[in-house]
Scaffold this motif. Structure first.
Motif, short mmCIF file in Angstrom:
data_model
loop_
_atom_site.label_atom_id
_atom_site.label_comp_id
_atom_site.label_asym_id
_atom_site.label_seq_id
_atom_site.Cartn_x
_atom_site.Cartn_y
_atom_site.Cartn_z
N GLU A 1 -3.96 -6.34 14.08
CA GLU A 1 -3.13 -7.55 14.43
C GLU A 1 -4.15 -8.81 14.32
O GLU A 1 -3.33 -9.86 13.85
CB GLU A 1 -2.40 -7.21 15.75
CG GLU A 1 -1.47 -8.49 16.03
CD GLU A 1 -0.79 -8.17 17.56
OE1 GLU A 1 -0.76 -8.97 18.13
OE2 GLU A 1 -0.29 -7.03 17.55
N GLU B 1 -1.97 3.01 6.98
CA GLU B 1 -1.23 3.44 7.77
C GLU B 1 0.24 3.32 7.17
O GLU B 1 0.36 2.61 6.49
CB GLU B 1 -1.23 2.47 9.08
CG GLU B 1 -2.37 2.72 9.86
CD GLU B 1 -2.46 1.69 11.20
OE1 GLU B 1 -1.34 1.10 11.42
OE2 GLU B 1 -3.59 1.62 11.81
N GLU B 2 0.99 4.45 7.58
CA GLU B 2 2.42 4.34 7.04
C GLU B 2 3.25 3.05 7.45
O GLU B 2 3.96 2.63 6.54
CB GLU B 2 3.36 5.49 7.87
CG GLU B 2 2.72 6.88 7.35
CD GLU B 2 3.00 7.15 5.81
OE1 GLU B 2 4.19 6.72 5.18
OE2 GLU B 2 2.20 7.80 5.20
N GLU B 3 3.10 2.56 8.49
CA GLU B 3 3.66 1.15 8.91
C GLU B 3 3.22 0.11 7.81
O GLU B 3 4.02 -0.75 7.23
CB GLU B 3 3.39 0.93 10.35
CG GLU B 3 4.15 -0.61 10.59
CD GLU B 3 3.80 -0.64 12.20
OE1 GLU B 3 4.14 -2.03 12.34
OE2 GLU B 3 3.43 0.01 12.77
N LEU B 4 2.01 0.14 7.54
CA LEU B 4 1.40 -0.87 6.43
C LEU B 4 2.46 -0.62 5.04
O LEU B 4 2.74 -1.40 4.34
CB LEU B 4 0.15 -1.06 6.16
CG LEU B 4 -0.63 -1.67 7.38
CD1 LEU B 4 -2.15 -1.43 7.08
CD2 LEU B 4 -0.23 -2.93 7.48
N LYS C 1 5.23 0.90 4.43
CA LYS C 1 6.45 0.62 4.53
C LYS C 1 6.67 -1.08 4.50
O LYS C 1 7.65 -1.60 3.94
CB LYS C 1 7.17 1.28 5.89
CG LYS C 1 8.66 0.96 5.83
CD LYS C 1 8.99 1.59 7.33
CE LYS C 1 9.73 0.49 8.16
NZ LYS C 1 10.06 1.17 9.50
N ASN C 2 5.96 -1.79 5.73
CA ASN C 2 6.15 -3.14 5.60
C ASN C 2 5.86 -4.00 4.21
O ASN C 2 6.20 -5.09 3.93
CB ASN C 2 5.35 -3.67 6.76
CG ASN C 2 5.95 -3.14 8.13
OD1 ASN C 2 7.27 -2.84 8.12
ND2 ASN C 2 5.14 -3.29 9.17
N SER D 1 5.55 -2.71 0.94
CA SER D 1 5.83 -1.65 -0.31
C SER D 1 5.79 -2.39 -1.36
O SER D 1 5.53 -1.73 -2.61
CB SER D 1 7.13 -0.84 0.15
OG SER D 1 8.22 -1.67 0.17
#
Length: 154
Positions: A67, A111-114, A116-117, A119
């Protein structure tokens, strides 16, 4: 520094990779960003050995966490992420000056969140043999930074 590139390592784990990427950054006049936690101490002799006596000349920025890294970016900073899970090739990417080339850790990647965010802005380096899980992080960073420089000019 006409291309003004930055290489970002999110929680790197292997000191010799970070040292080699540090040397790459110096050779290409790029900035190295390290996002904590690191899997080693920055004064680890293996980091210094891989970077040799160049380490003291390196432009390096440490970030306490992911962050904090994103908070440090000016608005509209071009960010490009790299993952073996991406569908698009690095050779399809049109790089911009000032791009941040972002890599995950050696064992976990991004990370999966990255994934996804971001893509639409995740790319992979093509591999032509399924027996190879991934390229070494330092090799991957080298391929990407030189492809960006090839496009942008030295």
């Amino acid at each position: 520094m006409p291309h003004n590139l930055s290489i970002v390592l999110i929680t790197p784990e292997i000191p010799t990779n970070t040292g080699s990427i540090g040397r790459l950054c110096l050779a290409t006049n790029s900035t190295l960003h390290l996002v904590d936690p690191l899997g080693f101490e920055i004064d680890d002799k293996r980091v210094k050995r891989a970077g040799l006596d160049y380490w003291k000349y390196l432009k390096i920025v440490r970030h306490k966490h992911l962050e904090a890294f994103f908070d440090s970016l000016p608005p509209k900073t071009p960010t490009v992420f790299f993952s073996t899970k991406a569908k698009k090739s690095v050779f399809e990417k049109k790089f911009k000056k000032g791009s941040y080339l972002i890599f995950g850790s050696e064992t976990k990647g991004l990370e999966e969140e990255l994934l996804k965010n971001f893509s639409k802005n995740i790319f992979q380096i093509p591999q032509y043999d399924d027996r190879v899980r991934s390229l070494n992080l330092a090799n991957a960073a080298s391929i990407v930074v030189y492809e960006a420089i090839r496009q942008l000019g030295p």
